[in-house]
Motif scaffolding. Sequence first.
Motif, short mmCIF file in Angstrom:
data_model
loop_
_atom_site.label_atom_id
_atom_site.label_comp_id
_atom_site.label_asym_id
_atom_site.label_seq_id
_atom_site.Cartn_x
_atom_site.Cartn_y
_atom_site.Cartn_z
N GLU A 68 0.84 -1.19 0.00
CA GLU A 68 0.00 0.00 0.00
C GLU A 68 0.88 1.25 0.00
N LYS A 69 0.36 2.33 -0.53
CA LYS A 69 1.02 3.62 -0.41
C LYS A 69 0.82 4.14 1.01
N ILE A 70 1.88 4.56 1.64
CA ILE A 70 1.81 5.13 2.98
C ILE A 70 2.15 6.61 2.89
N GLY A 71 1.28 7.45 3.40
CA GLY A 71 1.52 8.88 3.42
C GLY A 71 2.17 9.30 4.73
N ILE A 72 3.13 10.21 4.64
CA ILE A 72 3.78 10.77 5.83
C ILE A 72 3.46 12.26 5.88
N PHE A 73 2.83 12.69 6.97
CA PHE A 73 2.49 14.10 7.15
C PHE A 73 3.33 14.61 8.33
N ALA A 74 4.34 15.43 8.04
CA ALA A 74 5.32 15.81 9.06
C ALA A 74 5.35 17.31 9.31
N ASP A 75 5.76 17.67 10.52
CA ASP A 75 5.96 19.08 10.85
C ASP A 75 7.17 19.61 10.09
N ALA A 78 13.02 21.19 12.78
CA ALA A 78 14.18 20.30 12.87
C ALA A 78 13.92 19.09 13.74
N ASP A 79 12.69 18.90 14.16
CA ASP A 79 12.28 17.64 14.79
C ASP A 79 11.47 16.82 13.78
N GLY A 80 10.45 17.44 13.21
CA GLY A 80 9.58 16.73 12.27
C GLY A 80 10.29 16.27 11.02
N ILE A 81 11.18 17.11 10.48
CA ILE A 81 11.83 16.78 9.20
C ILE A 81 12.78 15.58 9.33
N PRO A 82 13.72 15.56 10.29
CA PRO A 82 14.54 14.35 10.44
C PRO A 82 13.70 13.12 10.80
N GLY A 83 12.62 13.32 11.58
CA GLY A 83 11.74 12.20 11.90
C GLY A 83 11.09 11.64 10.65
N ALA A 84 10.63 12.55 9.77
CA ALA A 84 10.03 12.11 8.51
C ALA A 84 11.06 11.41 7.64
N ALA A 85 12.29 11.92 7.62
CA ALA A 85 13.36 11.30 6.82
C ALA A 85 13.65 9.89 7.32
N VAL A 99 4.77 8.52 0.40
CA VAL A 99 4.51 9.86 -0.12
C VAL A 99 4.58 10.82 1.06
N VAL A 100 5.32 11.90 0.90
CA VAL A 100 5.57 12.81 2.03
C VAL A 100 4.95 14.17 1.77
N GLY A 107 0.94 28.16 6.27
CA GLY A 107 -0.28 27.36 6.34
C GLY A 107 -0.62 26.95 7.76
N GLY A 108 0.32 27.18 8.67
CA GLY A 108 0.06 26.88 10.07
C GLY A 108 0.55 25.50 10.47
N TYR A 109 0.74 25.35 11.79
CA TYR A 109 1.19 24.08 12.36
C TYR A 109 0.05 23.05 12.30
N GLY A 110 0.39 21.81 12.01
CA GLY A 110 -0.58 20.72 12.08
C GLY A 110 -1.14 20.32 10.73
N PHE A 111 -2.17 19.47 10.79
CA PHE A 111 -2.82 19.00 9.57
C PHE A 111 -3.48 20.15 8.82
N ASN A 112 -3.58 19.99 7.51
CA ASN A 112 -4.46 20.86 6.71
C ASN A 112 -5.09 20.01 5.61
N LYS A 113 -6.22 20.44 5.13
CA LYS A 113 -6.99 19.63 4.16
C LYS A 113 -6.23 19.42 2.87
N SER A 114 -5.52 20.45 2.41
CA SER A 114 -4.81 20.29 1.13
C SER A 114 -3.73 19.22 1.23
N GLY A 115 -3.05 19.17 2.37
CA GLY A 115 -2.03 18.14 2.56
C GLY A 115 -2.63 16.75 2.66
N ILE A 116 -3.71 16.64 3.38
CA ILE A 116 -4.40 15.34 3.50
C ILE A 116 -4.89 14.87 2.14
#
Length: 562
Positions: A68-75, A78-85, A99-100, A107-116
């Motif tokens: 399956e395709k797994i999506g990664i939605f990261a902050d 310098a915490d979220g980016i290395p974690g996503a990597a 897919v990242v 756009g603000g911290y956290g989830f957003n609809k366009s990213g989802i």
Amino acid sequence: MNKIWQVRDKKYNDVIKQLLYNRGISVDNKSVGDFLDPDFDRDFHDPELLPDFGVAIKRICQAIKSKEKIGIFADYDADGIPGAALLYKTLKVLGCQPVVYIPTRSGGYGFNKSGIDYLISAGGKLIISVDLGIREFELSEYIKKKGCDLIITDHHEPAENPPAGGPKALAVINSKTKFSKYPFRELCGAGVVFKIVQGLSKYYPKIIDERFLKWNLDLVAISTISDVVPLIDENRIIAKFGLKVLRKTKNIGLQKLYSQAKILAEKIDAYTVGFQIGPRINAPGRIDHATGSFEILITDDKKVAENLATHLDEQNQIRQDQMEKIFSEAVKEIEKNDLIKNKIIILFNKHWQKGVIGPVANRIVEKYMRPTILFTSEKSDLSGSARSISGFNIIEALENCKKYLTSFGGHTGAAGVHLKEKNFQKFSENIISFANKNISDELLLAKIMIDLVLDPKRISIGQFKNLEKLEPFGLGNPRPVFLTENLELISHRTVGKENKHLQLRFKYGKSWLKGVIFNHDLDLQLITIGNRYDVVYVPKVNFWNGAHYIDLQIIDIKKHEK
């Protein structure tokens, strides 16, 4: 500014034991040994103790098996980016094509609809968050309605009374949730991802082996140190072993970043990560978009890495220039309008860059010893970043003024704030009134916590070299601060670019000591050769021209009173 010196109670003659005691660490032989010499195989906690861990691992394994395709939605920091990597690299070696999506700061911290929507339209049947999601109630529901599973990995504080029990996710992996039985609460976002990777190693031991785990600790160490989590317990293991990996990293992007930033790999320590590597990873997210920071950590192409390293360096320089400009403008405004007459500083400038006002607010707190909130324009609203002093809970202050705010969040020492411009004046008046009533004059005095008073006879290269056992230093394990009294000043001179630093030499016994006060603000007419002084300093040993020598990093100095 006069500073209050606070010397901690003396319990032990042994310097190392006293320092560990000061940091709240047990000084029995086993605890001392475990702290000074952590073991990679022995000292990590069982990841399966994390909440929802088994459910999450089972679903990830299912996605891997089904391709399956797994999506990664990261902050975007310098915490979220290395974690996503780290998560991306792990899923790749397990045969996935992740897919990242990394949002922009605007756009603000956290989830957003366009990213989802982007992750789902790319085929994502499972989305894993990195360093965010614990308070995403509405958008986690949106993901569920889209027919996509969600695993939240986060380390931020959950809401006290979350609606409907919390985010609508298949699994929420966060050691700070109410029913968590995990022994350690202070992992960073990438640290939580590392626990997932540890969990996957149980199911894919030939691929996610000890070698894979150790060689990817460079990414986790960057996040752990940059996100300023306490360097104790598991974080100490991550930082200590991760720094070793960073000095020998096989990551092409990091190698090129070192080269561009003129970082000597063999000398990398926590300071290098916190003030050179981390800011370069952070910079694009503060200025524009953090995609380049992610790409440099996953690429195997030397030319691509070289170009990205140049980009990150340029973005970091822009960040520094913007910070200096905003700081200068803020100080000018504070001095012109005597804003320190109040016990909190509130400033607004529509031209200030949103991504850097937080660090600038922190510098203003350090300069004036007052909580500070800086605001800039964001569409039709104002966006602010708050920093506080020890002893004053900025969240409580904002809670008291919440009728003027559209949103706020954070913790006792730092917060984000949003409000309508029409409410700015009323908000300012109310929070200034609250601060003036609730901040004592004593809280506004700068304090220096001193670990111990060290007799000049105990000063030696060996004594100070022994302190290296305590590294890496950071939150929870700060650099030792000593006070040595009654030292005779034998010389002083300004040094460095624009003569901003003051070098002093002191006589002790038949020898002498050299120290530096960086960016000093002392009146040199009050510094007299031949007088005796009490000196507060961070002990350091440097190596030059084939020999070790003591070099004090002086924090403060006062004339010795007989």
